[in-house]
Design a protein around this motif. Sequence first.
Motif, PDB file in Angstrom:
ATOM      1  N   THR A 289       0.809  -1.218   0.000  1.00 38.83           N
ATOM      2  CA  THR A 289       0.000   0.000   0.000  1.00 38.83           C
ATOM      3  C   THR A 289       0.841   1.266   0.000  1.00 38.83           C
ATOM      4  OG1 THR A 289      -1.721  -1.191   1.198  1.00 38.83           O
ATOM      5  CG2 THR A 289      -1.873   1.210   1.188  1.00 38.83           C
ATOM      6  N   ASP A 290       1.889   1.310   0.820  1.00 34.68           N
ATOM      7  CA  ASP A 290       2.699   2.521   0.896  1.00 34.68           C
ATOM      8  C   ASP A 290       3.436   2.775  -0.407  1.00 34.68           C
ATOM      9  OD1 ASP A 290       4.268   0.249   1.293  1.00 34.68           O
ATOM     10  OD2 ASP A 290       5.695   1.267   2.595  1.00 34.68           O
ATOM     11  N   ARG A 291       3.814   1.719  -1.110  1.00 38.03           N
ATOM     12  CA  ARG A 291       4.545   1.872  -2.365  1.00 38.03           C
ATOM     13  C   ARG A 291       3.615   2.260  -3.500  1.00 38.03           C
ATOM     14  NH1 ARG A 291       8.708  -3.167  -1.103  1.00 38.03           N
ATOM     15  NH2 ARG A 291       9.235  -2.370   0.970  1.00 38.03           N
ATOM     16  N   ARG A 292       2.371   1.822  -3.415  1.00 43.52           N
ATOM     17  CA  ARG A 292       1.380   2.305  -4.377  1.00 43.52           C
ATOM     18  C   ARG A 292       1.241   3.825  -4.259  1.00 43.52           C
ATOM     19  NH1 ARG A 292      -3.777  -1.546  -3.067  1.00 43.52           N
ATOM     20  NH2 ARG A 292      -2.633  -3.485  -2.799  1.00 43.52           N
ATOM     21  N   HIS A 293       1.181   4.301  -3.028  1.00 41.42           N
ATOM     22  CA  HIS A 293       1.047   5.742  -2.815  1.00 41.42           C
ATOM     23  C   HIS A 293       2.240   6.487  -3.408  1.00 41.42           C
ATOM     24  CE1 HIS A 293       0.008   9.520  -0.810  1.00 41.42           C
ATOM     25  NE2 HIS A 293       1.287   9.608  -0.493  1.00 41.42           N
ATOM     26  N   ARG A 364      11.198 -12.573  -4.585  1.00 41.78           N
ATOM     27  CA  ARG A 364      10.952 -12.213  -3.194  1.00 41.78           C
ATOM     28  C   ARG A 364      11.301 -13.352  -2.246  1.00 41.78           C
ATOM     29  NH1 ARG A 364       5.103  -9.168  -4.205  1.00 41.78           N
ATOM     30  NH2 ARG A 364       5.983  -7.148  -4.857  1.00 41.78           N
ATOM     31  N   LEU A 365      11.151 -14.577  -2.716  1.00 45.67           N
ATOM     32  CA  LEU A 365      11.477 -15.726  -1.881  1.00 45.67           C
ATOM     33  C   LEU A 365      12.981 -15.937  -1.758  1.00 45.67           C
ATOM     34  CD1 LEU A 365      10.413 -18.093  -0.234  1.00 45.67           C
ATOM     35  CD2 LEU A 365      10.172 -19.393  -2.358  1.00 45.67           C
ATOM     36  N   MET A 366      13.722 -15.688  -2.826  1.00 40.68           N
ATOM     37  CA  MET A 366      15.155 -15.976  -2.818  1.00 40.68           C
ATOM     38  C   MET A 366      16.005 -14.807  -2.347  1.00 40.68           C
ATOM     39  SD  MET A 366      15.742 -18.273  -6.266  1.00 40.68           S
ATOM     40  CE  MET A 366      17.352 -18.839  -5.704  1.00 40.68           C
ATOM     41  N   GLN A 367      15.601 -13.577  -2.658  1.00 40.63           N
ATOM     42  CA  GLN A 367      16.398 -12.410  -2.277  1.00 40.63           C
ATOM     43  C   GLN A 367      16.143 -12.012  -0.822  1.00 40.63           C
ATOM     44  OE1 GLN A 367      15.605  -9.160  -5.040  1.00 40.63           O
ATOM     45  NE2 GLN A 367      17.587  -9.461  -5.996  1.00 40.63           N
ATOM     46  N   ALA A 368      17.171 -11.505  -0.178  1.00 41.04           N
ATOM     47  CA  ALA A 368      17.010 -11.008   1.189  1.00 41.04           C
ATOM     48  C   ALA A 368      16.192  -9.723   1.216  1.00 41.04           C
ATOM     49  CB  ALA A 368      18.375 -10.773   1.832  1.00 41.04           C
ATOM     50  N   ALA A 369      16.250  -8.939   0.155  1.00 41.20           N
ATOM     51  CA  ALA A 369      15.463  -7.713   0.029  1.00 41.20           C
ATOM     52  C   ALA A 369      15.265  -7.443  -1.454  1.00 41.20           C
ATOM     53  CB  ALA A 369      16.170  -6.536   0.694  1.00 41.20           C
ATOM     54  N   SER A 370      14.101  -6.915  -1.796  1.00 44.59           N
ATOM     55  CA  SER A 370      13.786  -6.699  -3.213  1.00 44.59           C
ATOM     56  C   SER A 370      13.386  -5.255  -3.467  1.00 44.59           C
ATOM     57  CB  SER A 370      12.659  -7.645  -3.664  1.00 44.59           C
ATOM     58  OG  SER A 370      13.064  -8.995  -3.556  1.00 44.59           O
ATOM     59  N   ASP A 371      13.470  -4.857  -4.723  1.00 40.20           N
ATOM     60  CA  ASP A 371      13.122  -3.518  -5.186  1.00 40.20           C
ATOM     61  C   ASP A 371      11.724  -3.133  -4.704  1.00 40.20           C
ATOM     62  OD1 ASP A 371      12.626  -1.217  -6.662  1.00 40.20           O
ATOM     63  OD2 ASP A 371      13.128  -2.109  -8.592  1.00 40.20           O
ATOM     64  N   ILE A 372      11.570  -1.913  -4.219  1.00 35.35           N
ATOM     65  CA  ILE A 372      10.282  -1.480  -3.690  1.00 35.35           C
ATOM     66  C   ILE A 372       9.218  -1.378  -4.778  1.00 35.35           C
ATOM     67  CG2 ILE A 372      11.306  -0.249  -1.748  1.00 35.35           C
ATOM     68  CD1 ILE A 372      10.776   2.375  -3.237  1.00 35.35           C
ATOM     69  N   PHE A 373       9.624  -1.266  -6.043  1.00 36.41           N
ATOM     70  CA  PHE A 373       8.664  -1.153  -7.133  1.00 36.41           C
ATOM     71  C   PHE A 373       8.482  -2.466  -7.892  1.00 36.41           C
ATOM     72  CE2 PHE A 373       9.965   3.395  -6.762  1.00 36.41           C
ATOM     73  CZ  PHE A 373       8.708   3.913  -6.477  1.00 36.41           C
ATOM     74  N   LEU A 374       8.928  -3.569  -7.322  1.00 32.04           N
ATOM     75  CA  LEU A 374       8.833  -4.860  -7.991  1.00 32.04           C
ATOM     76  C   LEU A 374       7.378  -5.352  -7.993  1.00 32.04           C
ATOM     77  CD1 LEU A 374      10.424  -7.252  -9.272  1.00 32.04           C
ATOM     78  CD2 LEU A 374      10.549  -8.234  -6.964  1.00 32.04           C
ATOM     79  N   GLY A 375       6.827  -5.561  -9.196  1.00 29.16           N
ATOM     80  CA  GLY A 375       5.460  -6.036  -9.333  1.00 29.16           C
ATOM     81  C   GLY A 375       5.251  -6.643 -10.706  1.00 29.16           C
ATOM     82  N   TRP A 376       3.998  -6.984 -11.052  1.00 28.12           N
ATOM     83  CA  TRP A 376       3.752  -7.683 -12.297  1.00 28.12           C
ATOM     84  C   TRP A 376       2.434  -7.242 -12.924  1.00 28.12           C
ATOM     85  CZ3 TRP A 376       2.761  -9.758  -7.515  1.00 28.12           C
ATOM     86  CH2 TRP A 376       1.464 -10.227  -7.291  1.00 28.12           C
ATOM     87  N   GLN A 377       2.256  -7.613 -14.201  1.00 29.02           N
ATOM     88  CA  GLN A 377       1.020  -7.290 -14.910  1.00 29.02           C
ATOM     89  C   GLN A 377       0.940  -8.124 -16.175  1.00 29.02           C
ATOM     90  OE1 GLN A 377      -2.044  -6.865 -15.248  1.00 29.02           O
ATOM     91  NE2 GLN A 377      -2.095  -4.886 -14.242  1.00 29.02           N
ATOM     92  N   ARG A 378      -0.262  -8.278 -16.698  1.00 25.45           N
ATOM     93  CA  ARG A 378      -0.513  -8.977 -17.960  1.00 25.45           C
ATOM     94  C   ARG A 378      -1.158  -8.003 -18.931  1.00 25.45           C
ATOM     95  NH1 ARG A 378      -3.080 -14.714 -17.617  1.00 25.45           N
ATOM     96  NH2 ARG A 378      -0.843 -15.206 -17.639  1.00 25.45           N
ATOM     97  N   VAL A 379      -0.725  -8.042 -20.192  1.00 28.92           N
ATOM     98  CA  VAL A 379      -1.302  -7.152 -21.201  1.00 28.92           C
ATOM     99  C   VAL A 379      -1.670  -7.944 -22.444  1.00 28.92           C
ATOM    100  CG1 VAL A 379       0.079  -5.190 -20.397  1.00 28.92           C
ATOM    101  CG2 VAL A 379       0.918  -6.585 -22.285  1.00 28.92           C
ATOM    102  N   ASN A 380      -2.608  -7.394 -23.207  1.00 28.38           N
ATOM    103  CA  ASN A 380      -2.959  -7.930 -24.515  1.00 28.38           C
ATOM    104  C   ASN A 380      -2.340  -7.012 -25.563  1.00 28.38           C
ATOM    105  OD1 ASN A 380      -4.646 -10.029 -23.500  1.00 28.38           O
ATOM    106  ND2 ASN A 380      -6.220  -8.489 -23.091  1.00 28.38           N
ATOM    107  N   GLY A 381      -1.404  -7.546 -26.350  1.00 31.37           N
ATOM    108  CA  GLY A 381      -0.667  -6.725 -27.301  1.00 31.37           C
ATOM    109  C   GLY A 381      -1.484  -6.353 -28.520  1.00 31.37           C
ATOM    110  N   LEU A 382      -0.964  -5.386 -29.294  1.00 34.64           N
ATOM    111  CA  LEU A 382      -1.614  -4.973 -30.533  1.00 34.64           C
ATOM    112  C   LEU A 382      -1.729  -6.130 -31.514  1.00 34.64           C
ATOM    113  CD1 LEU A 382       0.059  -1.498 -31.102  1.00 34.64           C
ATOM    114  CD2 LEU A 382      -2.317  -1.920 -30.432  1.00 34.64           C
TER     115      LEU A 382
END
Length: 482
Positions: A289-293, A364-382
């Motif tokens: 939540t804080d990183r979304r903000h 996130r499971l393997m690293q001791a700490a990860s990038d605060i902006f690390l996330g994912w998404q799916r898109v439908n390409g052109l």
Amino acid sequence: MSVGTVDGAAAARPAGRTMAHLTPEERTARGKAARNEVPRSSHGRWVPADHRPDPVALLEQQAATRVPELVPIRYGRMLVSPFTFYRGAALIMAADLAATARSGLNVQVCGDAHLSNFGVFASPERQLMFDINDFDETLPGPWEWDVKRLGASFEIAGRDRGFSEAQRREIVLAGAAEYRVRMRQAAEMRNLELWYTHVEVTQLFEQMKADLSRKHLAKAKATVAKARTRDSMQAFAKLTHDLDGERRITSDPPLVVPIEELLPERRQRDEVEAEIRGLIRSYRRTLETDRRHLLEEFELVHLARKVVGVGSVGTRAWILLLRGRDDQDPLFLQAKEAQESVLERFVGKSRYQNHGQRVVAGQRLMQAASDIFLGWQRVNGLDGQVRDFYVRQLRDWKGSADVDNMAPAVMTAYSRVCGSTLARAHARSGDRIAIAAYLGNGDVFDRAIADFSAAYADQNERDYQALRAAVDSGRVTARTGL
């Protein structure tokens, strides 16, 4: 291109698992039983399978889902040397490892644990840390596969540097021994103690001090100091220019191509820009939540396609320039396509439907700490194809070892550090007590990894020559010098 919806409560959540809570004694017995079933010395054997797949055909399979005009760059980078070939040959090696001995003790593996996929980066607390830094292929699987890929990478890099056979063996043995010792230490740790374990750069230098001369230690510290300058401000200065009062990503085709050059037609460009804004809005739901903000404080200014790495060349990767309070408050994000892990055809499909989430969850499971902006998404390409992406900062104090100029003593010390780091990463997800019991106190496993690495380096050289022959014959096209 349309952005796939992501509901935080239903984002491809894996089915619940029941953890078997065995006693330490039972876990130790499990490891020793595995040793009886699969002797540690068996990991030293490498014999190509009778019907071993054509290595070039495997590369061509990967090329089928990549950007066609970028694939020749991948081949060109792989042709620089057997070591750069190895960096792009994760699928080839996964196919080979599937036929080798395995103890049956699985962990979350990196899937591509060669020596160049380790490095320094900033933690959320702004500490400089050392860890694995590439998880495109991560998946639950045999821990031995990561150790073998790491050991072989040092053998191949040592050959590239012209080191003697004895020097190369010492380097590989050092990493394997460190993995074994650190796994045994992890087996004695309490769960929370292990989870909080990490390697800060100050600790890294302490580990390396005994092995390096003052000169080599000074060089290592200079490399780390340089990493501290690699942030969004440095990327802003290097990758952008002013155009009529607006900051724009500088064109450097084919490696960096701004959206307006990639899609000259205004309608298509507007569609893609709108969808990228939608991607950012949707991807932020995968953040805390804080990183979304924090992300909401930035607005998208410009985007470009950027070629990255060796093995990843041809996958779709965007760099996104965002602006905070003003032009002196930039944020560079990288949205990188996540395709099926090279391990999946050999160990089973990922539990995650979205490969971007697979990468993020594994990291996130393997690293001791990860990038605060690390996330994912799916898109439908052109083009109508559904594609998964993960997102992270482009640069955040990131740095890697200068393999091309390493002396034998430096590579030996670095091998120990990588072996130690890999053991900590594996211990977080696997049965560290069973693996430690399997490895034991002696150097049987260490010597097996050194034997395997030397034999597989020979195989890698043959595969490298196969790619060169494919280029010479016109079967595939390579574009060099990029």
